[in-house]
Design a protein around this motif. Structure first.
Motif, short mmCIF file in Angstrom:
data_model
loop_
_atom_site.label_atom_id
_atom_site.label_comp_id
_atom_site.label_asym_id
_atom_site.label_seq_id
_atom_site.Cartn_x
_atom_site.Cartn_y
_atom_site.Cartn_z
N GLY A 11 -20.65 11.54 4.83
CA GLY A 11 -21.88 12.23 4.46
C GLY A 11 -22.50 13.09 5.55
N GLU A 97 -27.92 3.05 3.31
CA GLU A 97 -26.89 3.41 2.32
C GLU A 97 -27.12 2.47 1.16
OE1 GLU A 97 -23.85 5.35 2.96
OE2 GLU A 97 -24.35 5.86 5.03
N CYS A 112 -29.64 7.57 2.04
CA CYS A 112 -28.44 8.02 1.36
C CYS A 112 -28.30 7.21 0.08
CB CYS A 112 -27.21 7.83 2.24
SG CYS A 112 -25.70 8.26 1.36
N GLU A 131 -30.07 12.34 0.71
CA GLU A 131 -28.65 12.63 0.51
C GLU A 131 -28.21 11.90 -0.76
OE1 GLU A 131 -26.49 11.27 3.91
OE2 GLU A 131 -24.54 11.49 2.99
#
Ligand code: SF4
Length: 197
Positions: A11, A97, A112, A131
């Motif tokens: 990413g 994440e 993310c 993201e």
């Protein structure tokens, strides 16, 4: 579950040094999950936040670019307020994440969001994502990825990442797709290519 200092392989922050803190517990159930050991939180020892942060401080040299990435498992199964506050007090940038399947907690420098078909993200996290990273397993995942791209904020970075075991088949499809839809970027799991955790 574990923590380790390595390079972020995926990413937007790919290639940066980062300290990963992997928390046990996940109820999302992705069939292709590569960390199934993380699913049962009870088989991993509990640690105090002080211990986690001290281990991070011992592993990471002092710099302006100290990044701590909270991952899992599904880290949002835990209330991450106290952990992220403690990390930021020690000058770590906090990244997460997450599949977004549980309520957002914690204070974040980077979110993310990697939604999973097996348990959809809660709508509340979508505007907060910096993201959006969609793992592509087959062709139908492009439409699915677009359905989330419509819901994130306009500054959110958009990534398509081949599922590791299908990468030979899906990477060419992703390359073609990005050439037709250049708002997306390719994310490769470079940590697996260079052999770091
Ligand atoms: S959300 Fe992540 S940890 Fe949980 S099953 Fe899916 S890939 Fe594995």
């Amino acid at each position: 579950m574990e923590s380790f200092y390595t390079l972020q392989g995926e990413g937007f922050h790919q290639g940066k040094a980062a300290y990963f803190i992997r928390l046990g517990g996940c109820d999302v159930g992705c069939v292709w999950c590569d960390v199934k050991d993380s699913w049962d939180a009870n088989i991993h020892p509990q640690k105090t936040i002080d211990a986690i942060v001290n281990e991070a401080l011992q592993s990471v040299p002092e710099s302006k670019e100290k990044i701590a990435i909270i991952t899992g498992g599904e880290p949002l199964m835990h209330d991450l307020t106290a952990l992220t506050t403690a990390l930021q007090k020690k000058n770590f940038q906090t990244h997460i994440e997450t599949s977004g399947a549980h309520p957002l907690s914690g204070t974040w420098d980077w979110i993310c969001l990697s939604p999973k078909k097996f348990k959809a993200p809660l709508p509340g996290i979508l505007p907060h994502a910096n993201e959006l990273k969609v793992v592509v397993f087959n062709k139908s995942d492009f439409d699915w990825a677009e359905s989330f791209a419509l819901q994130v904020n306009p500054s959110c970075k958009l990534y398509l990442q081949p599922e590791w075991d299908k990468k030979e088949q899906v990477t060419p499809l992703i390359i073609d797709y990005i050439k037709q839809h250049p708002q997306w970027r390719l994310s490769l799991q470079i940590h697996k290519y260079i052999g770091v955790p």
